[in-house]
Design an enzyme around this catalytic site. Structure first.
Site, mmCIF file in Angstrom:
data_model
loop_
_atom_site.group_PDB
_atom_site.id
_atom_site.type_symbol
_atom_site.label_atom_id
_atom_site.label_comp_id
_atom_site.label_asym_id
_atom_site.label_seq_id
_atom_site.Cartn_x
_atom_site.Cartn_y
_atom_site.Cartn_z
ATOM 1 N N GLY A 201 0.825 -1.196 0.000
ATOM 2 C CA GLY A 201 0.000 0.000 0.000
ATOM 3 C C GLY A 201 0.854 1.238 0.000
ATOM 4 N N PRO A 202 0.259 2.392 -0.271
ATOM 5 C CA PRO A 202 1.017 3.651 -0.292
ATOM 6 C C PRO A 202 1.608 3.958 1.077
ATOM 7 C CG PRO A 202 -1.163 3.905 -1.297
ATOM 8 C CD PRO A 202 -1.155 2.581 -0.623
ATOM 9 N N PRO A 203 2.590 4.832 1.146
ATOM 10 C CA PRO A 203 3.166 5.209 2.447
ATOM 11 C C PRO A 203 2.127 5.864 3.347
ATOM 12 C CG PRO A 203 4.586 5.931 0.635
ATOM 13 C CD PRO A 203 3.309 5.465 0.018
ATOM 14 N N GLY A 204 2.192 5.533 4.631
ATOM 15 C CA GLY A 204 1.326 6.172 5.610
ATOM 16 C C GLY A 204 -0.037 5.559 5.788
ATOM 17 N N LYS A 207 0.556 0.081 7.454
ATOM 18 C CA LYS A 207 1.002 -1.303 7.297
ATOM 19 C C LYS A 207 1.747 -1.794 8.546
ATOM 20 C CE LYS A 207 3.216 -0.207 3.533
ATOM 21 N NZ LYS A 207 2.750 1.192 3.394
ATOM 22 N N HIS A 424 -7.507 35.988 -10.900
ATOM 23 C CA HIS A 424 -7.088 34.625 -11.217
ATOM 24 C C HIS A 424 -7.865 33.606 -10.379
ATOM 25 C CE1 HIS A 424 -3.792 31.741 -12.493
ATOM 26 N NE2 HIS A 424 -4.348 31.082 -11.489
ATOM 27 N N GLU A 425 -7.898 33.822 -9.077
ATOM 28 C CA GLU A 425 -8.581 32.859 -8.201
ATOM 29 C C GLU A 425 -10.090 32.902 -8.396
ATOM 30 O OE1 GLU A 425 -6.930 30.669 -6.699
ATOM 31 O OE2 GLU A 425 -4.989 31.587 -7.098
ATOM 32 N N HIS A 428 -11.020 30.735 -11.386
ATOM 33 C CA HIS A 428 -11.158 29.317 -11.062
ATOM 34 C C HIS A 428 -12.536 29.028 -10.466
ATOM 35 C CE1 HIS A 428 -7.062 28.172 -11.900
ATOM 36 N NE2 HIS A 428 -6.556 29.029 -11.027
#
Length: 640
Positions: A201-204, A207, A424-425, A428
């Site tokens: 699995g991905p880190p964090g 496991k 700009h924001e 979005h």
């Protein structure tokens, strides 16, 4: 050398006493055989009678020879008496002598102290080389010993109740716990436990925590070691440590051997090309394969390993009979994130309105480690503001701090730059509000954060998404290009503030063309060859090209056409909503930060544009990668 046998310590003590005794006897014997000790008054009398042949005067004594032997001895020694007493003692006709200074002790110490100092230094060096017993750091003599940390049941202190958000993995590992608790009952029908269980699995994602929880639930000894601890600079050391680890495990069965970061040890052999086939890592891996084949799982030994790079493991490790069960520990969904947050929220003082479900909705794509860090950051935010409890607003600030970076309040922008960032924001946000199927905007800010972000827009997903169609990806690209389109509509220029947006848009467009085959003219063919990463993460290897120059030209044209189409849509939407764009930018310049409630009235007046390209079926569905699951999209990385 830390736990020597009793007879060894006695032998050393006897040897030292024997040396001291021999030195003392030798000194006494030499003195007794050759020299006649006489009083100083006797020396004065013999000197007056002229019976002394020669004299050697020392600082504290007088030594000399008789003219005629006395009692078979030719030499004498007398301890000197101070001169001011000699006359008085002679007048009193008293027989006098002096007490000799003890030279035996000084002579012994002159021999023994250097020997003792040398022995102590030697024993210290040997102790360091041998490892120094229990708890001491390993040395040269113990270089082949396993460095595994051994935990008993009371040391583990972790159970399945401490693990949340990975219910499928927990269910898989319940069989391991049942087997360790009662191996005979579990194998009554002839079944055997898998020799090795590989957690991928991905880190964090938890496991290592899962492995410790298995040991805590089963109540057995837990050997924990990292794959990198097997390999040293000396050839053969890693194989020796593997053997020693399994020998210790057999003595303490039932037990669990947990190897973290297995990819450091189990990388595919000869994966680096013609670098030689008999290096230390390959010998260590070969020994591990032999040990996995050589032990009987009915003895109560279970091998657990964890890795986030299963694609680089040697195939021999993954075959049946070795690590023959793989358990995926993936990123949690919304329900799993809420369960993980509940576990970590028990450690902080929460306000009455702080709901784990609400925080979980803000954090798609977060792992267990990310959520633990989020709770801690929220507690720190509440502490800094002087609060007595942690509320939802603290979690929002903490999430922005993690995703977007620290606020740069000392970064002063010029009035023109602030106007560009605000438009700009807001571009979005308005494009996201106008297009169907996009995530609603949660927050807009023009406060600089992180290394280069001068503003940011956070979108809050309504649900976890695992598939996306072509139209949704195109809408996502239009939202990312909304900031650049706003600059084009209002200022008729294009700044450097859209660098991060352009990178993400290009990646999405390239994936649509080369990976997901979403363009009929290019056929149902993928044009990119990548290693199978299993976890959806791209490796560092460059993609291999298996197509002609003509096809490459078509791919480039399709990518460019897709990006230009997305940008054109954003421009059309903002042209239709130009008044709202300017009004929203003015509000943003005034308040600097706008939340969802502040934007609701503005978004209710957005003019939506129907482009007539909704998908008519499940064609072009794609599983989003990790980047598609992030909640926040940073605004301009820099402005000119």
């Amino acid at each position: 050398m830390g736990d020597k046998p009793l007879w060894t310590r006695f032998n050393i003590t006897y040897a030292m006493l024997a040396v001291l005794g021999i030195l003392a006897l030798q000194d006494l014997w030499i003195r007794a055989q050759s020299v006649e000790p006489i009083p100083y008054s006797e020396f004065q009398r013999l000197l007056a009678e002229k019976k002394v042949d020669d004299v050697v005067v020392g600082k504290n004594d007088v030594q000399g020879a008789f003219k005629e032997p006395k009692d078979g001895k030719k030499r004498f020694a007398a301890i000197r008496v101070p001169a001011d007493l000699v006359d008085e003692l002679n007048k009193a006709q008293v027989r006098y002598s002096a007490q000799p200074d003890s030279t035996l002790l000084s002579s012994i110490l002159s021999w023994v102290l250097p020997a003792l100092l040398f022995s102590a230094i030697w024993m210290f060096i040997m102790r360091r080389m041998a490892g120094g017993g229990m708890g001491a750091p390993g040395g040269l003599m113990s270089i082949g010993k396993s460095k595994a940390k051994v935990y008993v049941e009371t040391d583990t202190k972790v159970s399945f109740k401490d693990v949340a958000g990975v219910d499928e993995a927990k269910n898989e590992l319940q069989e391991v716990v049942a087997f360790l608790k009662d191996p005979k009952q579990y194998g009554r029908l002839g079944a055997r436990m898998p020799k090795g269980v590989l957690l991928v699995g991905p880190p964090g994602t938890g496991k290592t925590l899962l492995a410790r929880a298995v040991a805590g639930e089963a109540g057995v000894v837990f050997f924990s070691i990292s794959g990198s601890e097997f390999v040293e600079m000396f050839v053969g050391v890693g194989a020796a440590r593997v053997r020693d680890l399994f020998e210790q495990a057999r003595l303490k069965a039932p037990c669990i051997i947990f190897i973290d970061e297995l990819d450091a040890l189990g990388r595919a052999r000869n994966a680096g090309g013609f670098m030689g086939g008999h290096d230390e890592k390959e010998q260590t891996l070969n020994q591990l394969l032999v040990e996995l084949d050589g032990f009987d799982p009915s003895g109560g030994i279970v091998i657990l390993a964890a890795t986030n790079r299963p694609e680089i493991l040697d195939p021999a490790l993954l075959r049946a009979g070795r690590f023959d069960r793989q358990v995926l520990v993936d990123r949690p969904d919304k329900l799993g994130r809420a369960e993980i947050l509940l576990v970590h929220m028990k450690k902080v003082k929460l306000a009455a309105g702080a709901m784990a479900d609400e925080v979980a909705a803000l954090t798609p794509g977060f792992t267990g480690a990310d959520l633990e860090n989020l709770v801690n950051e929220a507690a720190l935010v509440a502490t800094r503001r002087g609060g007595t409890e942690v509320n939802v607003a603290d979690f929002t600030v903490a999430m922005e701090r993690i995703v977007a970076g620290l606020e740069k309040k000392n970064r002063v922008l010029s009035p023109h730059e602030r106007r560009v960032v605000a438009h700009h924001e807001m571009g979005h946000a308005l494009v996201a509000a106008a297009l169907p199927g996009t995530d609603p905007v949660h927050k807009i800010s023009i406060i600089p954060r992180g290394i280069g972000a001068l503003g940011y827009t956070i979108q809050r997903p309504t649900e976890d998404r695992y598939l996306m169609v072509k139209a949704e990806l195109e809408n996502k690209m239009s939202v990312l290009l909304g900031g650049r389109a706003a600059e084009q509509v209002i200022f008729q220029h294009r700044s450097t503030g859209a660098a991060d947006d352009l990178t993400k848009v290009t990646e999405i467009a390239r994936s649509m063309v080369t990976r997901y085959a979403m363009f009929p003219e290019l056929g149902h063919v993928t044009y990119i060859s990548e290693p199978d990463t299993f976890l959806g993460q791209r490796g560092p290897m460059a993609a291999h090209r298996d197509y002609s120059n003509e096809t490459a030209r078509d791919i480039d044209a399709a990518i460019k056409r897709t990006v230009e189409s997305a940008f054109g849509r954003a421009v059309v939407i903002l042209e239709k909503n130009r008044t709202l764009l300017q009004e929203g930018a003015a509000i943003l310049l005034e308040k600097e930060t706008l939340a969802a409630d502040d934007l609701r009235s503005l978004f209710s007046r957005v003019v939506r544009v129907d482009f007539g390209d909704e998908p008519d079926g499940p064609v072009g569905m794609v599983a989003p990668g990790r980047d598609d699951a992030h909640t926040a999209r940073l605004g301009p990385a820099s402005t000119s």
